[in-house]
Write a protein that holds these residues in place. Structure first.
Motif, PDB file in Angstrom:
ATOM      1  N   THR A 199       1.069  -1.824  -0.431  1.00 59.48           N
ATOM      2  CA  THR A 199      -0.066  -0.064   0.296  1.00 59.48           C
ATOM      3  C   THR A 199       0.484   1.446   0.238  1.00 59.48           C
ATOM      4  N   LEU A 200       0.270   2.571  -0.682  1.00 58.76           N
ATOM      5  CA  LEU A 200       0.920   3.451  -0.487  1.00 58.76           C
ATOM      6  C   LEU A 200       1.521   3.916   1.048  1.00 58.76           C
ATOM      7  N   ALA A 201       0.614   3.402   2.451  1.00 58.87           N
ATOM      8  CA  ALA A 201       1.099   4.090   3.339  1.00 58.87           C
ATOM      9  C   ALA A 201       2.211   2.809   4.115  1.00 58.87           C
ATOM     10  N   LEU A 222       5.171   4.825   2.155  1.00 54.45           N
ATOM     11  CA  LEU A 222       6.076   5.793   2.897  1.00 54.45           C
ATOM     12  C   LEU A 222       6.025   5.579   3.902  1.00 54.45           C
ATOM     13  N   PHE A 278      -0.243  12.662  -3.752  1.00 59.16           N
ATOM     14  CA  PHE A 278       0.226  11.436  -4.088  1.00 59.16           C
ATOM     15  C   PHE A 278      -0.022  11.714  -5.199  1.00 59.16           C
ATOM     16  N   VAL A 288      -4.538  10.978  -5.620  1.00 59.15           N
ATOM     17  CA  VAL A 288      -5.033   9.458  -4.511  1.00 59.15           C
ATOM     18  C   VAL A 288      -6.000  10.585  -3.408  1.00 59.15           C
ATOM     19  N   HIS A 298      -4.601   6.644   3.115  1.00 57.88           N
ATOM     20  CA  HIS A 298      -3.729   5.856   2.379  1.00 57.88           C
ATOM     21  C   HIS A 298      -2.937   3.708   2.625  1.00 57.88           C
ATOM     22  N   GLU A 299      -3.152   3.834   3.662  1.00 55.53           N
ATOM     23  CA  GLU A 299      -3.781   2.600   3.626  1.00 55.53           C
ATOM     24  C   GLU A 299      -4.739   1.389   2.837  1.00 55.53           C
ATOM     25  N   VAL A 333      -4.723   2.690  -0.247  1.00 57.72           N
ATOM     26  CA  VAL A 333      -4.290   2.984  -1.525  1.00 57.72           C
ATOM     27  C   VAL A 333      -3.333   1.253  -2.503  1.00 57.72           C
ATOM     28  N   VAL A 357       5.013   5.647  -7.773  1.00 56.78           N
ATOM     29  CA  VAL A 357       4.313   6.488  -6.852  1.00 56.78           C
ATOM     30  C   VAL A 357       5.243   8.229  -7.365  1.00 56.78           C
TER      31      VAL A 357
END
Length: 84
Positions: A27-29, A32, A52, A59, A64-65, A67, A75
């Motif tokens: 995920t994105l989270a 990051l 993002f 986004v 973010h969790e 995505v 990204v």
């Protein structure tokens, strides 16, 4: 878990000390969190103000969790831009 590229722009690029680097995250989270671990300090502060794009899609306000990242994806980390 997917592997792809994170691209940094403007102030994020300066704070990261690189234009891009690989990610390995679901995920994105997660991606990051790994970025914050690798680049503590200024980049962590810059990320708080960034927007993002994931595979060219904004986004926005999504958590973010939620995505999901794709294999071979990108990204884009976009700090706020000054306008005139």
């Amino acid at each position: 878990m997917a592997a792809g590229i994170i691209r940094y722009w403007a102030a994020a690029k300066s704070a990261a000390g690189t234009a891009e680097e690989p990610y390995s995250a679901g995920t994105l989270a997660e991606a990051l969190d790994a970025v914050r671990d690798r680049h503590p300090g200024e980049l962590t502060r810059v990320l708080q103000r960034c927007s993002f794009l994931v595979d060219s899609d904004p986004v926005g306000k999504r958590a973010h969790e939620t995505v999901l990242l794709t294999e071979g994806g990108t990204v884009e980390v976009l700090p706020p831009f000054a306008g005139g």
